[in-house]
Design an enzyme around this catalytic site. Structure first.
Site, PDB file in Angstrom:
ATOM      1  N   HIS A 131       0.849  -1.190   0.000  1.00 28.13           N
ATOM      2  CA  HIS A 131       0.000   0.000   0.000  1.00 28.13           C
ATOM      3  C   HIS A 131       0.889   1.246   0.000  1.00 28.13           C
ATOM      4  O   HIS A 131       2.030   1.219   0.480  1.00 28.13           O
ATOM      5  CB  HIS A 131      -0.915   0.007   1.225  1.00 28.13           C
ATOM      6  CG  HIS A 131      -2.003  -1.007   1.137  1.00 28.13           C
ATOM      7  ND1 HIS A 131      -3.151  -0.926   1.890  1.00 28.13           N
ATOM      8  CD2 HIS A 131      -2.139  -2.134   0.397  1.00 28.13           C
ATOM      9  CE1 HIS A 131      -3.943  -1.951   1.611  1.00 28.13           C
ATOM     10  NE2 HIS A 131      -3.348  -2.701   0.711  1.00 28.13           N
ATOM     11  N   GLU A 183       1.013   3.953   1.740  1.00 32.36           N
ATOM     12  CA  GLU A 183       1.541   4.395   3.027  1.00 32.36           C
ATOM     13  C   GLU A 183       2.757   3.582   3.433  1.00 32.36           C
ATOM     14  O   GLU A 183       3.766   4.128   3.889  1.00 32.36           O
ATOM     15  CB  GLU A 183       0.473   4.277   4.127  1.00 32.36           C
ATOM     16  CG  GLU A 183      -0.743   5.132   3.912  1.00 32.36           C
ATOM     17  CD  GLU A 183      -1.888   4.409   3.216  1.00 32.36           C
ATOM     18  OE1 GLU A 183      -3.053   4.736   3.505  1.00 32.36           O
ATOM     19  OE2 GLU A 183      -1.619   3.521   2.384  1.00 32.36           O
ATOM     20  N   CYS A 210      -6.047   2.050   5.702  1.00 31.28           N
ATOM     21  CA  CYS A 210      -6.817   0.832   5.950  1.00 31.28           C
ATOM     22  C   CYS A 210      -6.365   0.250   7.286  1.00 31.28           C
ATOM     23  O   CYS A 210      -5.442   0.763   7.930  1.00 31.28           O
ATOM     24  CB  CYS A 210      -6.595  -0.175   4.823  1.00 31.28           C
ATOM     25  SG  CYS A 210      -4.921  -0.872   4.813  1.00 31.28           S
ATOM     26  N   CYS A 243      -2.494  -0.586   7.309  1.00 33.90           N
ATOM     27  CA  CYS A 243      -1.629   0.590   7.379  1.00 33.90           C
ATOM     28  C   CYS A 243      -1.766   1.290   8.716  1.00 33.90           C
ATOM     29  O   CYS A 243      -0.777   1.769   9.282  1.00 33.90           O
ATOM     30  CB  CYS A 243      -1.923   1.530   6.223  1.00 33.90           C
ATOM     31  SG  CYS A 243      -1.517   0.813   4.612  1.00 33.90           S
TER      32      CYS A 243
END
Length: 196
Positions: free
Chosen positions: A82, A84, A117, A120
């Site tokens: 992801h 992040e 999410c 993360c």
């Protein structure tokens, strides 16, 4: 005979350097930092290199970009890639430390085009960041079909109790437009298998 496993390598897209402003650019406000992140998210979908998410780590003392990140889930064949986490991993490698809040390091801010999410969110307390800035809301990502996982309703307060300031809805409409653009272009929704 020993086992043979591949190396784990995640590479930022080739176009990234071409779209980033010069390294000396100062991002003085949260809004300016978010505008860069939204630009990266848009480039990621327009160039077909990933999902509609981007993030970046900034040095809060200087206002300079430390590390950009874009979603690499499909390109990297890696569900944890992801934006992040990509930005945090890159910033930590550049800092030479797993802790971005460590001694002699400047305070760092993670700016993300959409709220984190569950995965993360779980990584943030260990990253060492001083603050988190979010564009679109979690519900905006869910609306186009992404599974954001189970998060506590009071997750911003939880981060704040750990010393991480949280700023939400920064350029939210512009960040939401990226999610909608992705959906309208038929971008793949790459959730894991739900209900199993």
């Amino acid at each position: 005979m020993p086992h043979s496993y591949p190396d784990i390598t995640l590479s930022l897209p080739d176009w990234l350097d071409a779209v980033l402003p010069p390294a000396e650019r100062i991002y003085a406000t949260r809004e300016e930092r978010m505008e860069l992140v939204i630009h990266l998210a848009r480039q990621n979908i327009q160039r077909g290199t990933g999902g509609p998410f981007a993030a970046a780590v900034f040095n809060l003392d200087s206002g300079k970009l430390l590390a950009p990140g874009v979603n690499l889930v499909l390109a990297g064949h890696c569900s944890v890639a992801h934006a992040e986490l990509v930005a945090l991993m890159l910033a930590q490698q550049l800092a030479g430390s797993h802790d971005l809040g460590g001694p002699s390091l400047p305070p760092c801010e993670l700016v993300t085009s959409t709220e984190p999410c569950a995965m993360c969110l779980g990584a943030l307390p260990w990253s060492g960041i001083a603050s988190l800035v979010c564009g679109a809301r979690e519900g905006d990502a869910r609306e186009i079909g992404f599974d954001e996982g189970d998060k506590p309703a009071d997750w911003p307060a939880s981060l704040q109790r750990r010393g991480i300031a949280v700023y939400r809805d920064v350029r939210r409409l512009q960040a939401l437009a990226i999610l909608e653009e992705y959906r309208n272009k038929g971008g793949p929704i790459y959730n894991g298998r739900s209900g199993r």
